[in-house]
Enzyme design. Structure first.
Site, short mmCIF file in Angstrom:
data_model
loop_
_atom_site.label_atom_id
_atom_site.label_comp_id
_atom_site.label_asym_id
_atom_site.label_seq_id
_atom_site.Cartn_x
_atom_site.Cartn_y
_atom_site.Cartn_z
N TYR A 174 0.85 -1.19 0.00
CA TYR A 174 0.00 0.00 0.00
C TYR A 174 0.89 1.23 0.00
O TYR A 174 1.55 1.54 0.98
CB TYR A 174 -0.92 -0.03 1.22
CG TYR A 174 -1.88 1.13 1.34
CD1 TYR A 174 -2.19 1.97 0.28
CD2 TYR A 174 -2.51 1.39 2.57
CE1 TYR A 174 -3.08 3.01 0.41
CE2 TYR A 174 -3.41 2.43 2.72
CZ TYR A 174 -3.69 3.24 1.64
OH TYR A 174 -4.58 4.28 1.78
N LYS A 202 -1.78 -1.55 -3.87
CA LYS A 202 -2.72 -0.44 -4.01
C LYS A 202 -1.87 0.82 -4.12
O LYS A 202 -1.16 1.19 -3.18
CB LYS A 202 -3.66 -0.34 -2.82
CG LYS A 202 -4.60 0.87 -2.92
CD LYS A 202 -5.24 1.22 -1.59
CE LYS A 202 -6.02 2.54 -1.73
NZ LYS A 202 -6.50 3.04 -0.43
#
Length: 333
Positions: A174, A202
């Site tokens: 992330y 992500k």
């Protein structure tokens, strides 16, 4: 070091893989024949807002109410304890309880991604294991950033490798530079994509060139790129992203799933028209007004938004009116 400790450490990756496989089997998650175990992350994931009571306690009844409404939207799954979940403001006990609550309410064919990133590798591993035990399918691990000057490519590769080795569930990287001040280096992403238990990233930075390069450089790996914002979702799909984790999906879940569908079908003109109408509302509930704006907008669409935890402050009346005007001008209210 004691022999038993050394043995446990050496077997940790194998034990994690066995536990992961068992969890996948009991949840009906497929494993392609002749390849490493893989989860399909294609689709839209709302990063859930955490509902609080007027006294700023986690309101589990309101959370369950929101989940019942989200059940009718064709999300691929849900993200719990991301940036929009006010993750830094939750105690460790609350983090685990929120994940357990969502898992109980979530259909088994939908994935549950849970934030487990901490500043130290040791704490991240401990929380990741707790998230797996609470029912998470995937751990979403944000970059450690407090000592960002020391977070070199080598340090970050070591951190995520340790987490990937120890995690009983797959790991998604992330990168959210707006919050951490740190972009996960491309070299680190390419290296970590080769880890069998790290299945994607992500990326919330919004650099489409970077995202396209990630897709290109990891194309031989079992690795998927997720767009971290609704503002650049179409562009992300155009360069090969698999799905999106989008704050706006808390409010406009159906339109974002429709955009996902149009892109997959190659209906690019319709997708572009829809994308244009989503950009300003998305910017309003992220960059401009943040989580207080997101929670206020949720209320207009029948969800419980409620207060944020201090020090996040509610919107002023003028800000509320500006936010409403943004949704109205784009045809959503």
């Amino acid at each position: 070091m004691a022999f038993s400790t050394l043995l446990t450490s050496s077997l940790r990756p194998t034990l994690a893989a066995l536990h992961w496989a068992a969890c996948r089997q009991c949840r009906g998650l497929s494993t392609p024949q002749g390849s490493e175990p893989s989860l399909n992350l294609g689709g839209i994931f709302p990063p859930l807002a955490t509902p609080f009571s007027p006294t700023q306690e986690v309101d589990y009844a309101q959370l369950e109410g929101n989940l019942r409404r989200y059940a009718s939207i064709p999300f691929r799954g849900l993200v719990v304890l991301g940036s929009n979940g006010e993750y830094p403001y939750l105690a460790s006990r609350e983090r685990v309880e929120v994940v357990s609550c969502v898992r109980r309410a979530l259909p088994r064919d939908r994935l549950l991604l849970a934030g487990s990133g901490c500043e130290s590798t040791q704490a991240t591993i401990k929380l990741t294991v707790s998230m797996a035990e609470a029912g998470a399918d995937v751990a979403l691990v944000v970059t450690p950033c407090y000592y960002r000057g020391a977070m070199t490519t080598a340090a970050l590769v070591h951190h995520y490798t340790e987490v990937g080795d120890a995690s009983p569930i797959p790991v998604v990287l992330y990168s959210v530079p707006a919050n951490t001040g740190l972009d996960l280096p491309m070299e680190a992403v390419i290296t970590l994509a080769q880890h069998p238990n790290i299945i994607g990233i992500k990326d919330s930075g919004g650099d489409i060139t970077r995202m396209g390069l990630m897709v290109h450089k990891t194309r031989q790996e079992d690795f998927q790129v997720l767009a971290g914002s609704a503002s650049f979702l179409l562009a992300s799909y155009a360069v090969g992203a698999s799905g999106g984790v989008c704050a706006l999906a808390n409010v406009l879940g159906d339109p974002l799933c429709q955009l996902d569908h149009l892109c997959r079908k190659g209906h690019w003109q319709e997708a572009r028209d829809l994308q244009h109408r989503l950009i300003e509302p998305n910017m309003a509930v992220t960059r401009r007004f943040g989580i207080p704006g997101l929670k206020k907008a949720m209320e207009w669409f029948g969800y419980y938004g409620g207060p944020c935890r201090a020090p996040l402050a509610p919107l002023s009346p003028a800000q509320v009116e500006e936010l409403r005007s943004t949704f109205s001008a784009n045809g959503w209210l």
